[in-house]
Motif scaffolding. Structure first.
Motif, PDB file in Angstrom:
ATOM      1  N   GLU A   1       0.824  -1.204   0.000  1.00 44.35           N
ATOM      2  CA  GLU A   1       0.000   0.000   0.000  1.00 44.35           C
ATOM      3  C   GLU A   1       0.864   1.262   0.000  1.00 44.35           C
ATOM      4  OE1 GLU A   1      -3.354   0.147   2.657  1.00 44.35           O
ATOM      5  OE2 GLU A   1      -3.291  -2.010   2.969  1.00 44.35           O
TER       6      GLU A   1
ATOM      7  N   GLU B   1      -2.967  -0.418  -4.547  1.00 45.11           N
ATOM      8  CA  GLU B   1      -4.068   0.302  -5.193  1.00 45.11           C
ATOM      9  C   GLU B   1      -4.170  -0.069  -6.663  1.00 45.11           C
ATOM     10  OE1 GLU B   1      -5.821   4.861  -5.420  1.00 45.11           O
ATOM     11  OE2 GLU B   1      -3.767   4.492  -4.739  1.00 45.11           O
TER      12      GLU B   1
ATOM     13  N   ARG C   1     -11.306  -7.043  -1.556  1.00 41.32           N
ATOM     14  CA  ARG C   1     -10.822  -6.161  -0.495  1.00 41.32           C
ATOM     15  C   ARG C   1      -9.856  -6.873   0.448  1.00 41.32           C
ATOM     16  NH1 ARG C   1     -12.773  -1.718   2.502  1.00 41.32           N
ATOM     17  NH2 ARG C   1     -14.591  -1.538   1.153  1.00 41.32           N
TER      18      ARG C   1
ATOM     19  N   THR D   1     -11.689  -2.874   6.916  1.00 46.15           N
ATOM     20  CA  THR D   1     -12.869  -2.312   6.253  1.00 46.15           C
ATOM     21  C   THR D   1     -13.175  -0.894   6.730  1.00 46.15           C
ATOM     22  OG1 THR D   1     -14.388  -3.213   7.918  1.00 46.15           O
ATOM     23  CG2 THR D   1     -13.837  -4.624   6.039  1.00 46.15           C
ATOM     24  N   ARG D   2     -12.449  -0.430   7.741  1.00 50.15           N
ATOM     25  CA  ARG D   2     -12.726   0.893   8.323  1.00 50.15           C
ATOM     26  C   ARG D   2     -11.714   1.958   7.885  1.00 50.15           C
ATOM     27  NH1 ARG D   2     -16.317   0.581  12.614  1.00 50.15           N
ATOM     28  NH2 ARG D   2     -16.916  -1.539  13.208  1.00 50.15           N
ATOM     29  N   ARG D   3     -10.934   1.654   6.871  1.00 48.62           N
ATOM     30  CA  ARG D   3      -9.941   2.618   6.405  1.00 48.62           C
ATOM     31  C   ARG D   3      -9.833   2.542   4.886  1.00 48.62           C
ATOM     32  NH1 ARG D   3      -5.207   0.407   4.775  1.00 48.62           N
ATOM     33  NH2 ARG D   3      -4.847  -1.796   5.282  1.00 48.62           N
ATOM     34  N   ASP D   4      -9.230   3.561   4.317  1.00 46.64           N
ATOM     35  CA  ASP D   4      -8.983   3.601   2.884  1.00 46.64           C
ATOM     36  C   ASP D   4      -7.669   2.898   2.557  1.00 46.64           C
ATOM     37  OD1 ASP D   4     -11.278   5.069   2.428  1.00 46.64           O
ATOM     38  OD2 ASP D   4     -10.251   6.992   2.696  1.00 46.64           O
ATOM     39  N   VAL D   5      -7.531   2.489   1.307  1.00 48.40           N
ATOM     40  CA  VAL D   5      -6.274   1.895   0.859  1.00 48.40           C
ATOM     41  C   VAL D   5      -5.159   2.938   0.969  1.00 48.40           C
ATOM     42  CG1 VAL D   5      -5.041   0.863  -1.084  1.00 48.40           C
ATOM     43  CG2 VAL D   5      -7.457   0.350  -0.710  1.00 48.40           C
TER      44      VAL D   5
ATOM     45  N   ALA E   1      -4.104   4.264   3.708  1.00 49.21           N
ATOM     46  CA  ALA E   1      -4.237   5.035   4.946  1.00 49.21           C
ATOM     47  C   ALA E   1      -4.207   4.097   6.148  1.00 49.21           C
ATOM     48  CB  ALA E   1      -5.536   5.834   4.940  1.00 49.21           C
TER      49      ALA E   1
END
Length: 553
Positions: free
Chosen positions: A128, A134, A143, A281-285, A287
């Motif tokens: 990442e 990404e 995911r 599942t609670r964050r962006d790629v 981050a």
């Protein structure tokens, strides 16, 4: 400028992710990860395997007589000895098998934990951070595919190590090392490795940086070891039950052969892995869950210089190694006062100490321990010296060098931190060793002696940096070969003293030319020559880097 390493080929059918298949592409990513690590994995596994088999064989030489093993059991029964090894129950019947499990399980658990943590961070957070994840996830990849693939690879690596250890030890045919105990011993390594792999599956969700994720996971490994040591050496054994390393040691291979503590490890591993998937599942790629700290509106003057910028990049690792070596030195120093009683009945170690010389057993033993502390410091300098390579391949060096910053000044900042930081961690190791050693022996004069003995190895560390720079400058694809220097130094400089390797083998290592203080007299000539060799290697490496193209991945 060249570009290397392509992304894995994604599965062809978009229908695989229909219905929200979060694991689509996992099999492809597993194959890609195994291909990328086709050299790393065998090196890790063979090193751990051969280290264990060599240690087991050395026991048959060092403790061939039952009375020798009984004397060793009495020596290891002190609080300091138990803190360095494991639970007292192993001492009830100190045969070769129980001796191996007692002295090696805790130490090996740390190394297996390191291997597992690096596997997870390399194939998740590092992907990442470089932007490759990404790119891959823009295709037909679910995911959770990256994390699932990384955990699968960690499982495969730990199971391979477990099986090789089990069959390798069982095949030695040594008294007290049977097949049942060897299977438990091997799978104990796998169980603790999976725990720390799952822990790193959580830490990679918390921060956006690979080094931060690795540092947090390795801090958990360190805490687990400290809890185990505190529980085994003190009155409150419950502390050991707070550590997965303590669980594995309490499976008692070759003694009671209890498998149920490994179930605790598996349960914790499953729970941490599930938490890792849920947190992802609670964050962006790219981050992390932990928000980034807001920087200063303007950079400090130090960050505008190559040295200051390099120090900022290295400071976390430098602080971690410095604190770790101080504590490691203090642990060894705490048993220095008992060294004579612990080792007086072990003929081979006595012979090794006699070859070193010195006024007493404590000084000779301190000289042997200093090799171990120095090798750990060498691990730091190799990592620091190879940081320019990771900056280069990640594409972060190119924008800097596109400015007025020269290549020599850019690399020189990292090398200054590697050499200076290596000297600092040696100083801290010597301070920890000296303070605890002086307290355990009652000899205050040991403090300056042990600090000086540690600093005497600084030129050998600088030569290690020089080797890494030469590889980076002229043979960047082979930069990882720099790890041969600390590994060889440990095998020959420490184990070679006990196993009586030929003297010429020790001369091939830069650490073999350092006076064995405090047992030996100080000799400045080899230190001066090592410093000159280090300077020559650094100059040669910088010359090579100025002449080649940058490489990015």
């Amino acid at each position: 400028m060249t570009t290397a390493t392509t992304a894995p080929e994604a599965p062809a059918s978009v229908g695989q992710v229909a219905g929200g298949n979060a694991l689509a592409g996992t099999r492809t990513l597993i194959r890609f990860a195994l291909r990328r690590d086709r050299i790393r994995f065998p090196v890790w596994i063979l090193a751990l395997l051969l280290g264990t088999l060599m240690t087991a064989n050395s026991f048959s030489t060092l403790y061939s007589d039952p009375q020798d093993r009984a004397n060793a059991a009495r020596s290891m029964g002190s609080p300091a000895g138990l803190a360095m090894s494991g639970p007292r129950h192993y001492l009830d019947d100190y045969a070769f098998g129980s001796m191996l499990a007692h002295q090696m399980l805790g130490f090996m658990a740390v190394l297996v934990g390191l291997m597992s943590v690096l596997i997870i961070t390399r194939h998740t957070r590092a992907e990442e951070e470089t932007g490759r994840a990404e790119l891959v996830r823009s295709t037909v990849v679910g995911r959770h595919a990256h994390l699932a693939a990384a955990l699968s690879v960690a499982v495969l690596a730990n199971l391979a190590l477990a099986l090789l250890l089990a069959f390798g030890l069982a095949g030695l045919g040594m008294e007290g090392i049977d097949t049942a105990g060897s299977l438990l011993y091997g799978f104990g390594h796998a169980a603790v490795g999976l725990v720390f792999a799952a822990v790193s599956a959580v830490t990679v969700q918390l921060t956006a940086h690979t080094r931060g994720a690795s540092g947090m996971a390795l801090a958990v490994v360190g805490v687990a070891y400290v809890l185990r040591a505190a529980g085994d050496s003190g009155e409150n054994a419950a502390l050991s039950w707070l550590s997965p390393i303590g669980w594995v040691q309490r499976s008692y291979p070759y003694v009671d052969n209890r498998w149920w503590p490994l179930l605790l490890c598996l349960a914790l591993a499953v729970a941490c892995a599930a938490a890792g998937f849920a947190l992802s599942t609670r964050r962006d790629v790219g981050a992390g869950l932990r928000p980034e700290k807001l920087g200063r509106p303007t950079a400090s003057d130090a960050l505008t210089t190559p040295l200051g910028f390099a120090l900022r990049l290295h400071r976390g690792m430098l602080i971690g190694f410095g604190a770790g070596l101080f504590l490691m030195g203090a642990m060894y120093g705490s048993i220095l006062g008992d060294a004579e009683d612990m080792l007086k009945d072990i003929d081979q170690i006595q012979e090794a100490l006699d070859r070193i010389g010195g006024a007493g057993v404590a000084e000779s033993f301190a000289s042997m321990v200093m090799v171990v502390l120095t090798v750990v410091a060498a691990v730091y300098v190799v990592m620091a010296a190879l940081r320019p390579r990771s900056e280069e391949t990640a594409g972060r060096a190119e924008p800097l060098l596109a400015t007025g910053l020269s290549r020599a000044r850019w690399v020189g900042g990292h090398l200054a931190v590697a050499m200076g930081g290596g000297t600092v961690v040696l100083l801290l190791a010597g301070l920890g060793f000296g303070i605890a050693g002086a307290a355990s022996t009652g000899d205050a004069g040991l403090l300056p002696d042990l600090v000086g003995a540690a600093l005497a190895y600084a030129p050998a560390l600088w030569v290690t940096v020089g080797v890494a720079v030469v590889l980076f400058g002229w043979f960047p694809q082979a930069s990882q070969a720099a790890w041969i220097v600390p590994v060889y130094a440990f095998v020959v400089g420490y184990l070679g003293q006990i196993l009586q390797f030929p003297g010429w083998m020790n001369n091939l290592s830069p650490f073999g030319h350092v006076p064995r203080l405090p047992a030996a007299d100080m000799d400045w000539t080899p230190l001066l020559l090592l410093s000159l060799v280090a300077a020559g290697l650094v100059w040669l490496g910088l010359a090579g880097f100025r002449r080649r193209d940058l490489e990015t991945k």
